[in-house]
Design a protein around this motif. Structure first.
Motif, PDB file in Angstrom:
ATOM      1  N   LYS A  97     -83.467  31.276  48.919  1.00 40.48           N
ATOM      2  CA  LYS A  97     -83.223  30.060  48.144  1.00 40.48           C
ATOM      3  C   LYS A  97     -83.643  30.362  46.693  1.00 40.48           C
ATOM      4  O   LYS A  97     -83.615  31.516  46.276  1.00 40.48           O
ATOM      5  CB  LYS A  97     -83.969  28.885  48.761  1.00 40.48           C
TER       6      LYS A  97
ATOM      7  N   SER B 270     -88.642  30.017  50.812  1.00 38.76           N
ATOM      8  CA  SER B 270     -87.727  31.075  51.229  1.00 38.76           C
ATOM      9  C   SER B 270     -87.223  31.863  50.032  1.00 38.76           C
ATOM     10  O   SER B 270     -86.949  31.292  48.975  1.00 38.76           O
ATOM     11  CB  SER B 270     -86.546  30.428  51.947  1.00 38.76           C
TER      12      SER B 270
ATOM     13  N   GLY C 221     -84.373  17.847  52.188  1.00 38.88           N
ATOM     14  CA  GLY C 221     -83.944  18.428  53.471  1.00 38.88           C
ATOM     15  C   GLY C 221     -82.680  17.741  53.923  1.00 38.88           C
ATOM     16  O   GLY C 221     -81.770  17.523  53.116  1.00 38.88           O
TER      17      GLY C 221
ATOM     18  N   SER D  85     -87.762  33.928  57.156  1.00 33.15           N
ATOM     19  CA  SER D  85     -87.074  32.724  56.660  1.00 33.15           C
ATOM     20  C   SER D  85     -88.096  31.782  56.059  1.00 33.15           C
ATOM     21  O   SER D  85     -89.303  32.020  56.140  1.00 33.15           O
ATOM     22  CB  SER D  85     -86.366  32.016  57.823  1.00 33.15           C
ATOM     23  N   GLY D  86     -87.620  30.694  55.509  1.00 29.13           N
ATOM     24  CA  GLY D  86     -88.518  29.661  54.988  1.00 29.13           C
ATOM     25  C   GLY D  86     -89.367  29.070  56.102  1.00 29.13           C
ATOM     26  O   GLY D  86     -90.572  28.867  55.935  1.00 29.13           O
ATOM     27  N   THR D  87     -88.740  28.822  57.230  1.00 30.19           N
ATOM     28  CA  THR D  87     -89.463  28.241  58.364  1.00 30.19           C
ATOM     29  C   THR D  87     -90.618  29.158  58.773  1.00 30.19           C
ATOM     30  O   THR D  87     -91.721  28.691  59.073  1.00 30.19           O
ATOM     31  CB  THR D  87     -88.516  28.044  59.556  1.00 30.19           C
TER      32      THR D  87
ATOM     33  N   ASP E 245     -94.269  22.290  51.579  1.00 30.11           N
ATOM     34  CA  ASP E 245     -93.025  23.010  51.851  1.00 30.11           C
ATOM     35  C   ASP E 245     -92.215  22.912  50.557  1.00 30.11           C
ATOM     36  O   ASP E 245     -91.687  21.862  50.228  1.00 30.11           O
ATOM     37  CB  ASP E 245     -92.292  22.340  53.022  1.00 30.11           C
TER      38      ASP E 245
ATOM     39  N   GLN F 204     -93.377  17.707  52.201  1.00 26.39           N
ATOM     40  CA  GLN F 204     -92.078  18.374  52.000  1.00 26.39           C
ATOM     41  C   GLN F 204     -91.479  17.904  50.686  1.00 26.39           C
ATOM     42  O   GLN F 204     -91.205  16.728  50.499  1.00 26.39           O
ATOM     43  CB  GLN F 204     -91.149  18.051  53.163  1.00 26.39           C
TER      44      GLN F 204
ATOM     45  N   TYR G 285     -82.131  23.279  65.285  1.00 25.34           N
ATOM     46  CA  TYR G 285     -81.638  21.999  64.759  1.00 25.34           C
ATOM     47  C   TYR G 285     -81.326  21.027  65.892  1.00 25.34           C
ATOM     48  O   TYR G 285     -80.848  21.423  66.964  1.00 25.34           O
ATOM     49  CB  TYR G 285     -80.391  22.212  63.900  1.00 25.34           C
TER      50      TYR G 285
ATOM     51  N   SER H 273     -88.503  18.834  49.148  1.00 20.61           N
ATOM     52  CA  SER H 273     -87.063  18.596  49.119  1.00 20.61           C
ATOM     53  C   SER H 273     -86.658  17.477  50.062  1.00 20.61           C
ATOM     54  O   SER H 273     -87.388  17.140  50.993  1.00 20.61           O
ATOM     55  CB  SER H 273     -86.347  19.882  49.522  1.00 20.61           C
TER      56      SER H 273
ATOM     57  N   ILE I 183     -93.432  28.898  56.221  1.00 18.90           N
ATOM     58  CA  ILE I 183     -94.149  27.621  56.386  1.00 18.90           C
ATOM     59  C   ILE I 183     -95.049  27.670  57.621  1.00 18.90           C
ATOM     60  O   ILE I 183     -96.228  27.327  57.574  1.00 18.90           O
ATOM     61  CB  ILE I 183     -93.148  26.451  56.513  1.00 18.90           C
TER      62      ILE I 183
ATOM     63  N   CYS J 221     -89.536  24.632  49.668  1.00 21.93           N
ATOM     64  CA  CYS J 221     -88.146  25.108  49.789  1.00 21.93           C
ATOM     65  C   CYS J 221     -87.200  24.275  48.921  1.00 21.93           C
ATOM     66  O   CYS J 221     -87.265  23.046  48.963  1.00 21.93           O
ATOM     67  CB  CYS J 221     -87.674  25.014  51.231  1.00 21.93           C
ATOM     68  N   TYR J 222     -86.339  24.932  48.198  1.00 21.89           N
ATOM     69  CA  TYR J 222     -85.330  24.320  47.335  1.00 21.89           C
ATOM     70  C   TYR J 222     -85.903  23.740  46.040  1.00 21.89           C
ATOM     71  O   TYR J 222     -85.163  23.258  45.188  1.00 21.89           O
ATOM     72  CB  TYR J 222     -84.554  23.198  48.031  1.00 21.89           C
TER      73      TYR J 222
ATOM     74  N   THR K 194     -85.947  22.388  61.393  1.00 23.06           N
ATOM     75  CA  THR K 194     -86.349  23.656  62.012  1.00 23.06           C
ATOM     76  C   THR K 194     -87.842  23.703  62.321  1.00 23.06           C
ATOM     77  O   THR K 194     -88.293  24.590  63.035  1.00 23.06           O
ATOM     78  CB  THR K 194     -86.034  24.858  61.098  1.00 23.06           C
TER      79      THR K 194
ATOM     80  N   TYR L  22     -88.648  18.819  58.147  1.00 24.72           N
ATOM     81  CA  TYR L  22     -87.339  19.467  58.240  1.00 24.72           C
ATOM     82  C   TYR L  22     -87.056  19.923  59.682  1.00 24.72           C
ATOM     83  O   TYR L  22     -87.945  20.400  60.380  1.00 24.72           O
ATOM     84  CB  TYR L  22     -87.373  20.679  57.301  1.00 24.72           C
TER      85      TYR L  22
HETATM   86  C1  LIG Z   1     -84.422  25.585  54.058  1.00 25.99           C
HETATM   87  C2  LIG Z   1     -85.594  24.721  54.309  1.00 25.99           C
HETATM   88  C3  LIG Z   1     -86.541  25.040  55.269  1.00 25.99           C
HETATM   89  C4  LIG Z   1     -86.399  26.187  56.205  1.00 25.99           C
HETATM   90  O1  LIG Z   1     -86.015  27.349  55.621  1.00 25.99           O
HETATM   91  P1  LIG Z   1     -85.153  28.424  56.440  1.00 25.99           P
HETATM   92  O2  LIG Z   1     -85.158  29.562  55.526  1.00 25.99           O
HETATM   93  O3  LIG Z   1     -83.807  27.831  56.663  1.00 25.99           O
HETATM   94  O4  LIG Z   1     -85.880  28.677  57.708  1.00 25.99           O
HETATM   95  C5  LIG Z   1     -87.636  24.216  55.406  1.00 25.99           C
HETATM   96  N1  LIG Z   1     -87.769  23.114  54.655  1.00 25.99           N
HETATM   97  C6  LIG Z   1     -86.861  22.765  53.745  1.00 25.99           C
HETATM   98  C7  LIG Z   1     -87.065  21.521  52.948  1.00 25.99           C
HETATM   99  C8  LIG Z   1     -85.744  23.550  53.532  1.00 25.99           C
HETATM  100  O5  LIG Z   1     -84.851  23.211  52.605  1.00 25.99           O
END
Ligand SMILES: *Cc1c(COP(=O)(O)O)cnc(C)c1O
Length: 419
Positions: free
Chosen positions: A235, A232, A177, A94-96, A209, A173, A363, A175, A99, A211-212, A123, A121
């Motif tokens: 995404k 991820s 989130g 996963s993204g987590t 990070d 980060q 979460y 995004s 990271i 992500c997105y 997670t 975020y």
């Molecule tokens: C989705 C996301 C994560 C975690 O990614 P997962 O794939 O859900 O574990 C971490 N940081 C941000 C900003 C995200 O959008």
């Protein structure tokens, strides 16, 4: 008027409302399409420069020594993301995980990580401090500088903490989130932060990070001076086709170091097979600039429609976006939940399911997730999620096609109007 969408439960008034909003977005869509064009050009060059051929798609087994598909996928991703090197792996769950692997691979015991964008975020919370395998359990200190009242990076405060805490790594980060703030642009917010950090503490590693954020702009954080980024594959950069996985990209020496954390010191990136085809990862990356643009168009449309209906939205419809997320604020938990149910009902998969708030691993509060997706939990596909806490904010993102994003919105508005 002949309503061709009636079988989806879409009413005339909702069609009018959404099409009016769409007309007002012509300039915004043009800007998004231009970004898609530039990013597609860069991704295409990456494929050509690496000489990608069908043999790279072949599955491998066992240790995965000399896995050409794996190794060239790393290089194509690196080029696409303005990085020297990358690790792209289905084994990053996963993204987590991507990271955590990057950060844990770089932070040594006794060192400090400083987040410049506040609490990470949701997670990441457990990964930072919960138990012996967490960063804290490994002797790594994690501190955060909260964003200012406008949701911007407090650079002065970051610089002050840089002097006092002498962190080895800065954590950023991109995004929003699950926060009511803007995403950070690589060319603006990040470039300013990174040059200030490097001027004061050149030895500090900058991690983002991402992500997105991938392909929402024609810049990536690496171009603005980030040393390492992670994200991820279910995404943006998986283009809706990657079935699982994550990536880590950046400076070569750092990527090599992280590879030792990814597998085993002494083995690093040389091992790791994939018995499925690598084709969806390659094809997904090729599609990613387009799919991300579709998601950006959908997000802008959601923003424009909900703004016109009197709701608070973040970002504004015409804003330059650095992530694919659209936040919409509701005044009650019930409205928030029924919004998510409407999104679910307009999904191609599991449309009959009714999402309910639940305690999702990692979460802090109960979360409701509408995700009628082909790839489980893929949020480059149309999805809406919301932690059930005040103020009641839904985060909607994705859509493999703009046409689907638009239809879902017509469905959402129809359900709203019906009450
Ligand atoms: C989705 C996301 C994560 C975690 O990614 P997962 O794939 O859900 O574990 C971490 N940081 C941000 C900003 C995200 O959008």
């Amino acid at each position: 008027m002949n309503n061709q969408y009636a079988s989806l439960g879409i009413c005339e008034k909702a069609i009018e409302c959404v099409e009016r909003a769409e007309l007002a977005l012509a300039d915004t869509f043009k800007r998004i399409d231009n970004i898609e064009q530039l990013n597609t050009s860069r991704v295409l060059s990456a494929f050509i420069d690496e000489g990608i051929a069908p043999r790279h798609f072949a599955p491998t087994t066992g240790y995965g020594y000399d896995d050409a598909g794996r190794d060239s996928l790393d290089r194509v991703f690196a080029r696409a993301l303005f990085a020297e090197d990358a690790l792209v792996r289905p084994q990053l769950v996963s993204g987590t995980h991507a990271i955590y692997t990057a950060v844990a691979g770089l932070a040594s015991s006794g060192s400090t990580i400083l987040s410049a964008t506040g609490t990470p975020y949701d997670t990441m919370e457990n990964a930072i401090s919960n138990g012996p395998a967490s960063l804290a359990g490994n002797g790594v200190r994690f501190e955060s500088v909260e964003l200012d009242g406008h949701g911007k990076i407090n650079i002065n405060r970051v610089l002050k903490q840089l002097r006092e805490l002498k962190p080895e790594l800065i954590y950023v980060q991109r995004s929003r989130g699950y926060a009511w703030r803007d995403s950070l642009s690589p060319e603006g917010d990040m470039a300013a932060l990174f040059s200030a950090v490097k001027a004061q503490r050149p030895e500090c590693t900058i991690f983002v990070d991402n992500c997105y954020g991938e392909f929402t702009s024609d810049h990536e954080p690496t171009l603005a001076g980030a040393d390492i980024i992670a994200g991820s594959l279910i995404k943006n950069p998986g283009g809706g086709l990657a079935p699982t996985g994550g990536y880590i990209a950046g400076k070569k020496a750092l990527v090599e170091r992280i590879a030792m954390r990814l597998t085993v010191p002494g083995m690093g990136r040389e091992v790791g097979s994939y018995a499925g085809s690598y084709r969806p990862f390659y094809q997904g990356l090729f599609m990613a600039p387009h799919v991300t643009a579709q998601a950006l168009r959908s997000a802008a449309l959601y923003a424009r429609v909900f703004l016109s209906l009197g709701y608070d939205v973040m970002p504004a419809p015409d804003a330059a976006r650095s992530d694919i997320v659209q936040a919409i604020r509701f005044d009650t938990a019930e409205k928030l939940i029924s919004f998510c149910k409407s999104v679910q009902a307009s999904s191609p998969v599991d449309s009959f399911a009714s999402p309910e708030p639940w305690d999702m691993p990692g979460y802090a509060s109960k979360v409701i997730m509408a995700a009628g997706t082909f790839v489980q939990g893929a949020s480059i596909e149309l999805s809406a999620d919301a932690p059930i806490r005040e103020p009641y904010t839904a985060y909607v993102q994705g859509a493999l096609t703009y046409a689907h994003g638009k239809l879902s919105l017509m469905k959402v508005v129809s359900d709203l109007m019906r009450g």
